[in-house]
Design an enzyme around this catalytic site. Structure first.
Site, short mmCIF file in Angstrom:
data_model
loop_
_atom_site.label_atom_id
_atom_site.label_comp_id
_atom_site.label_asym_id
_atom_site.label_seq_id
_atom_site.Cartn_x
_atom_site.Cartn_y
_atom_site.Cartn_z
N ASP A 67 -1.40 -0.01 -17.17
CA ASP A 67 -1.71 -1.35 -17.02
C ASP A 67 -2.80 -1.57 -18.10
O ASP A 67 -3.30 -0.82 -18.83
CB ASP A 67 -2.32 -1.16 -15.66
CG ASP A 67 -3.25 0.12 -15.36
OD1 ASP A 67 -3.54 0.64 -16.49
OD2 ASP A 67 -3.16 0.36 -14.05
N ASP A 136 -7.27 2.65 -2.20
CA ASP A 136 -6.31 1.98 -1.48
C ASP A 136 -4.80 2.19 -1.36
O ASP A 136 -3.87 1.29 -0.90
CB ASP A 136 -6.45 0.30 -1.60
CG ASP A 136 -6.28 -0.20 -2.92
OD1 ASP A 136 -6.11 0.52 -3.74
OD2 ASP A 136 -6.39 -1.22 -3.29
N HIS A 138 -3.51 2.17 -4.39
CA HIS A 138 -2.66 1.64 -5.59
C HIS A 138 -2.14 2.65 -6.71
O HIS A 138 -3.15 3.44 -6.80
CB HIS A 138 -3.42 0.39 -6.20
CG HIS A 138 -4.65 0.79 -6.80
ND1 HIS A 138 -6.03 0.36 -6.41
CD2 HIS A 138 -4.88 1.34 -8.22
CE1 HIS A 138 -6.93 0.65 -7.49
NE2 HIS A 138 -6.28 1.24 -8.42
N GLU A 143 -1.43 -3.28 -6.02
CA GLU A 143 -2.24 -3.21 -4.97
C GLU A 143 -1.53 -3.48 -3.62
O GLU A 143 -0.22 -3.80 -3.74
CB GLU A 143 -3.18 -4.52 -5.02
CG GLU A 143 -4.36 -4.63 -6.21
CD GLU A 143 -5.64 -3.54 -5.93
OE1 GLU A 143 -5.41 -2.39 -5.23
OE2 GLU A 143 -6.40 -3.85 -6.62
C1 GLP Z 1 -7.71 2.10 -11.75
C2 GLP Z 1 -6.36 2.28 -12.35
C3 GLP Z 1 -5.44 3.33 -12.02
C4 GLP Z 1 -6.20 4.42 -11.50
C5 GLP Z 1 -7.24 4.18 -10.62
C6 GLP Z 1 -8.05 5.26 -9.64
O1 GLP Z 1 -7.67 1.03 -10.83
N1 GLP Z 1 -5.78 1.24 -13.00
O2 GLP Z 1 -4.25 3.38 -12.79
O3 GLP Z 1 -5.42 5.35 -10.90
O4 GLP Z 1 -8.31 3.30 -10.96
O5 GLP Z 1 -9.08 5.51 -10.77
P1 GLP Z 1 -9.95 6.99 -10.70
O6 GLP Z 1 -9.14 8.10 -11.29
O7 GLP Z 1 -11.04 6.74 -11.35
O8 GLP Z 1 -10.19 7.13 -9.29
#
Ligand code: GLP
Length: 242
Positions: A67, A136, A138, A143
């Site tokens: 992304d 959440d 995702h 989402e």
């Molecule tokens: C972002 C990214 C996701 C990632 C998520 C969790 O929203 N787009 O790909 O998995 O954050 O991030 P973290 O590993 O910092 O908790």
């Protein structure tokens, strides 16, 4: 689905990096699907060490990222382009021409998404897709919603995601409100999937994602239907599953 419980963040990072490393060693011209967020940083450090030790060669590796924030230029230090260069690409012998992310600067979202689907197809699809897990549920930036979206899409980020990601920005107002993300179908087409999750604050969503019903309200739950998924958790993230 294989679930591996590691002792702590460092142990999780090393175990998950070993799985990525095995992919690179077994297929030097493999396609890695990569992820951002704080969780994979330790994994990337281990891959860099593997390269520095002479065990890993990235010269033929291709990458496609999950992304990118819509509207952030590559030079912005919060863009995922910048993140990937900072945390991995600039430290290994990968050819930058072989690395791909959605184009966050393309204002035409339909064009940005269809071009990215073409890019993923042109490299042959992901041999392994790395995923983190949002609070959440995702994956990428897919989402919770009423249906699983198949292909790369432009999404409105939820308040929870904006809140979680504001730690990287000067304030919540600076967090982009939209992102381009691989769709659930694009992720599910990967031959293998590797999920990394760390921390007690993810224990509830780990349980809902991997032990609860499959529903688009918990996007990661779809992974229960993929034939080759490995989830590497640290003990804190695994606390609520048997
Ligand atoms: C972002 C990214 C996701 C990632 C998520 C969790 O929203 N787009 O790909 O998995 O954050 O991030 P973290 O590993 O910092 O908790």
């Amino acid at each position: 689905m294989r679930i591996i419980v590691a002792k702590d963040y460092d142990d999780m990072s090393r175990k998950a990096a070993n799985i990525m490393a095995a992919q690179i060693i077994n297929k030097p011209d493999c396609v890695l699907g990569l992820a951002t967020g704080s969780t994979p940083i330790g994994l990337y450090k281990n891959l860099i060490k593997g390269y520095e030790d002479g065990d890993l060669d990235f010269s033929a590796v291709k990458t496609v990222n999950l992304d990118e924030y819509r509207g952030l230029p590559k030079e912005n230090d919060q863009s995922y382009y910048y993140f990937m260069h900072d945390n991995l690409f600039d430290h290994v012998n990968i050819d930058p021409a072989n690395t791909h992310l959605p184009d966050g600067t393309e204002p035409d979202s339909a064009k940005a998404c269809s071009e990215y689907e073409k890019t993923i197809a042109s490299v042959g699809g992901q041999d392994i897709q790395l995923l983190g897990l949002g609070h959440d549920g995702h994956i990428g930036f897919n989402e919770p919603c009423d249906e699983f979206v198949q292909e790369t899409q432009c999404v409105d980020l939820t308040e929870m995601t904006i809140e979680a990601n504001k730690r990287f920005f000067a304030s919540a107002d600076d967090v982009p409100k939209q992102a381009y993300t691989m769709g659930i179908g694009t992720i599910m087409k990967a031959k293998k999937i590797l999920v990394v999750v760390s921390g007690a604050d993810k224990a509830d969503i780990v349980k809902a994602s991997f032990c609860g019903p499959v529903t688009p309200q918990v996007p990661a739950s779809i992974l229960q239907f993929h034939p080759d998924v490995t989830v590497v958790l640290d003990e804190a993230a695994a606390a609520k599953i048997k």
